[in-house]
Design an enzyme around this catalytic site. Structure first.
Site, short mmCIF file in Angstrom:
data_model
loop_
_atom_site.label_atom_id
_atom_site.label_comp_id
_atom_site.label_asym_id
_atom_site.label_seq_id
_atom_site.Cartn_x
_atom_site.Cartn_y
_atom_site.Cartn_z
CE LYS A 19 -3.57 -2.64 0.07
NZ LYS A 19 -4.18 -2.93 -1.22
N GLY B 176 -8.81 -4.71 3.09
CA GLY B 176 -10.11 -5.21 3.51
C GLY B 176 -10.55 -4.68 4.86
CG HIS C 147 -14.62 4.31 0.54
ND1 HIS C 147 -13.58 3.71 1.19
CD2 HIS C 147 -14.74 3.66 -0.64
CE1 HIS C 147 -13.09 2.73 0.44
NE2 HIS C 147 -13.79 2.68 -0.67
CD GLU D 231 -10.98 0.78 -1.72
OE1 GLU D 231 -10.21 1.04 -0.77
OE2 GLU D 231 -11.88 -0.09 -1.67
CG ASN E 77 -9.28 -3.02 -3.24
OD1 ASN E 77 -8.40 -3.26 -2.42
ND2 ASN E 77 -10.29 -2.21 -2.98
NE ARG F 205 -9.76 -7.65 -3.16
CZ ARG F 205 -10.76 -6.90 -2.72
NH1 ARG F 205 -11.93 -6.96 -3.33
NH2 ARG F 205 -10.61 -6.08 -1.71
CB VAL G 200 -18.03 -7.45 -1.91
CG1 VAL G 200 -19.42 -7.80 -1.42
CG2 VAL G 200 -16.99 -8.32 -1.20
NE ARG H 76 -20.08 -5.31 0.93
CZ ARG H 76 -18.75 -5.34 1.00
NH1 ARG H 76 -18.16 -6.01 1.98
NH2 ARG H 76 -18.01 -4.70 0.11
#
Lengths: 465, 175
Positions: free
Chosen positions: A125, A173, A217, A284, A298, A300, A303, A346
């Protein structure tokens, strides 16, 4: 979105190296593409929805992730022996592990994700912040390099000012970060975070960053192929968080300053190009009024990817697979036209009354909502046993509507319809209904501090992003 | 062991001894002794740990086995005729040697070599009964308990999953 020249599927067989709703999600798209699927699973997931739907399933280990979903030799062996050509890692587990991606390559398997060296650089990071600053992205005031001694810590912290956040370089995460609000806390928090980083992530490196108390965010979804094309698919607002874990996501982000969404998209595309990114990735940012700052990438699928799919009509898993097979992106930026508003909630198997403790147990009743423009991504079914060994995510309720007001009403209706019962099973459904009715959320002016009242200190929860 | 339904233990004993004498005469000394020993090993194999003492008498044809602990298995005098045929052990008496990881199961060290174990072989805890090859590494599969091999259920060269039964053992005490 058609395949060129009526060619066959990009891969004959894809192995899904994940579990739960995301394993099911990947299997479904593979089915649509005519790709055979192999799902690996632990003994706890023997009866999972993904296992039932896949063409083939291989039991690779006991429930403990370290001996199953996080254990590359078993996964690779399963992939090679079942004749898979590619591995989809989902999110969490090995999805951002460059070593695993390399092991895949060494065994003749295509890892569905960016090149390992790109993943490794973005996974650090502190390095990612530096790379993005060099690419012209705004970053939060902070340390350029990891801080390893108190002698370095104090002057750096003075320069940045309070409140600041101590982050593990290898974290992610929502884990491996702590906020420092007073000078007294600085040294103890720093030492504790280094110890945590060493034990949890295997890397004691931590860096400092200014903490924006009241910021949104906002993240940007990018999609890049191996031929130099980089697209952005708009932004997502993921400000509704608890303990740095996202609960509600939506696209487009409401109430952004004029031109902010476009600026963020340009930053993300520039950042992706600068490191040679391929596949699906997320940049982000924190946004406070007219100001924005890059936080992390990220590398990948995330979610919350369904909200982007709902407004763009693009199946992100499909594109991930096509890109990994070396195919070019099927559309250009001008053909990506997001329409309407999508929200995701979620639903976690957690008990809001008991500090959101996970609630394992067997589902006796499970009736997801339906109706117009409602999508529920879940692996739950009556009789399914929620395991204590894994993340508590049980279902993602996603809705689409032409405008936000209608989307909120639709989500409220869908959540109210959702019937979940089981011995000892509690969920966050009612908390989410509360968020839907929260005046600040309804106004769209909410920031990451919306749920501060329900915040608990950093717990040990599985990554989800 | 016997299927004959009788009113009391004494009567049952009389029935057994009567048939036993007739049977012994028919078999002759050597045959009777052989059957007696075979029955003894069957009884010994009933518990997953070795007995403290075992004896086979020839005179009135009785088998005695004593387990020190924790669950003594009653060693009633067995009818030789009934014990002559070793019964298929019940499920709870079967120990399954399972695959320690996902891979390819091999019965022998190399192609053409003698298999590690065959049905009927006695094995001791810790003894190798096969191989699971994964990622070019040969992982030995060992029996966790002592006993006799009753079946090898995974084929040579078969792809196996984690936890898949490979070899069945009838547990029995052996040092």
């Amino acid at each position: 979105m058609t395949q060129a020249g009526g060619a066959g599927p990009p891969f004959e067989t894809v192995l899904v190296a994940n579990r739960g709703e995301i394993a099911l999600r990947v299997v479904r798209t593979c089915r649509e593409m005519g790709i055979r699927t192999v799902v690996v699973h632990s003994t706890a997931d023997r009866d999972s929805a993904a296992v039932r739907l896949a063409d083939e399933a291989v039991q690779i280990g006991p429930p403990a992730p370290r001996q199953s979903y996080l254990y590359p030799p078993a996964i690779i062996e399963a992939a090679v022996s079942t004749g898979a050509q590619a591995v989809h890692p989902g999110y969490g587990f090995l999805s951002e592990n460059p070593d695993f991606a390399e092991i895949c390559a060494r065994n003749g398997l295509t890892f569905i994700g960016p090149p390992p060296e790109v993943m490794a650089r973005l996974g650090d990071k502190a390095l990612a912040r530096r790379l993005m600053a060099d690419a012209g992205l705004p970053v939060l005031p902070g340390t350029r390099d990891p801080v390893s001694t108190v002698a370095e810590l104090v002057p750096a912290a003075r320069r940045i000012g309070l409140p600041l956040i101590v982050k593990a370089s290898a974290g992610g995460g929502g884990r491996g970060m702590a906020v420092v609000r007073t000078w007294e806390e600085l040294v103890p928090v720093f030492r504790a975070m280094r110890a945590t980083a060493r034990s949890v992530f295997g890397d004691p490196g931590v860096y400092l960053e200014r903490f924006w108390e009241r910021a949104k965010h906002v993240e940007v979804q990018v999609l890049a192929d191996e031929h130099g094309a980089v697209l952005h698919l708009g932004e997502r607002d993921c400000s509704v968080q608890r303990r740095h874990q996202k609960l509600v996501e939506e696209t487009p982000a409401p109430r952004l300053a004029e031109g902010m969404a476009r600026r963020l998209a340009e930053y993300a595309v520039a950042g992706a190009k600068s490191v040679g990114y391929t596949g699906a990735g997320t940049f982000e940012f924190l946004v406070d009024g007219e100001e924005a700052a890059f936080i992390e990438v990220n590398s990948r699928l995330q979610v919350e990817h369904p909200v982007t799919e709902m407004v763009t009509g693009i199946d992100l898993v499909r594109e991930q697979i096509r890109v990994a097979a070396g195919l070019p992106l099927p559309v250009g930026q001008e053909e990506v036209r997001p329409r309407g508003v999508a929200l995701e909630c979620r639903v976690n198997a957690e008990d809001p009354e008991r500090r959101f403790a996970p609630c394992p147990g067997e589902l006796t009743e499970f009736v997801p909502p339906g109706g117009p423009f409602v999508r529920v991504d879940t692996h739950g079914y009556p009789g399914w046993r929620i395991s204590p060994d894994y993340d508590s995510l049980l279902a993602k309720v996603v809705v689409w509507a032409p405008e936000r007001e209608q989307a909120l009403a639709r989500m409220e209706r869908a959540l109210a319809e959702f019937r979940i019962r089981g011995e000892g099973v509690r969920t966050t459904r009612d908390l989410l209904r509360g968020v839907m009715g929260h005046p600040v959320f309804r106004a769209g002016t909410h920031t990451t501090s919306l749920l501060d009242g329900t915040d608990e200190p950093d717990g040990d929860t599985a990554p989800a992003g | 062991m016997t299927e004959t339904r009788v009113e009391s233990a004494d009567e049952q004993r009389a029935v057994e001894l009567g048939s036993l004498e007739a049977e012994m005469t028919r078999l002759g000394a050597e045959g009777a002794m052989e059957i007696l020993c075979r029955s003894l090993s069957g009884v010994v194999g009933l518990a997953p740990f070795p007995p403290a003492r075992a004896s086979a008498r020839f005179g009135c044809a009785s088998i005695e086995v004593e387990w020190a602990s924790p669950e003594p298995v009653p060693a009633a005098p067995a009818a030789v005729a009934a014990a002559a045929a070793v019964e298929e052990p019940e499920a709870e008496e079967r120990h399954e040697v399972r695959a320690p990881l996902v891979g390819t199961f091999y019965r022998a060290q190399e192609p053409g070599a003698k298999p590690f174990v065959e049905v009927g072989d006695a094995v001791v805890a810790g003894q190798q009964v096969g191989i699971v090859e994964a990622m070019k590494l040969m992982n030995p599969v060992v029996a966790e308990v002592s006993g006799w091999v009753t079946d090898v259920v995974a084929g040579d060269g078969e792809r196996v999953e984690f936890g898949q039964p490979l070899v069945f053992l009838r547990p029995g005490g052996q040092e």
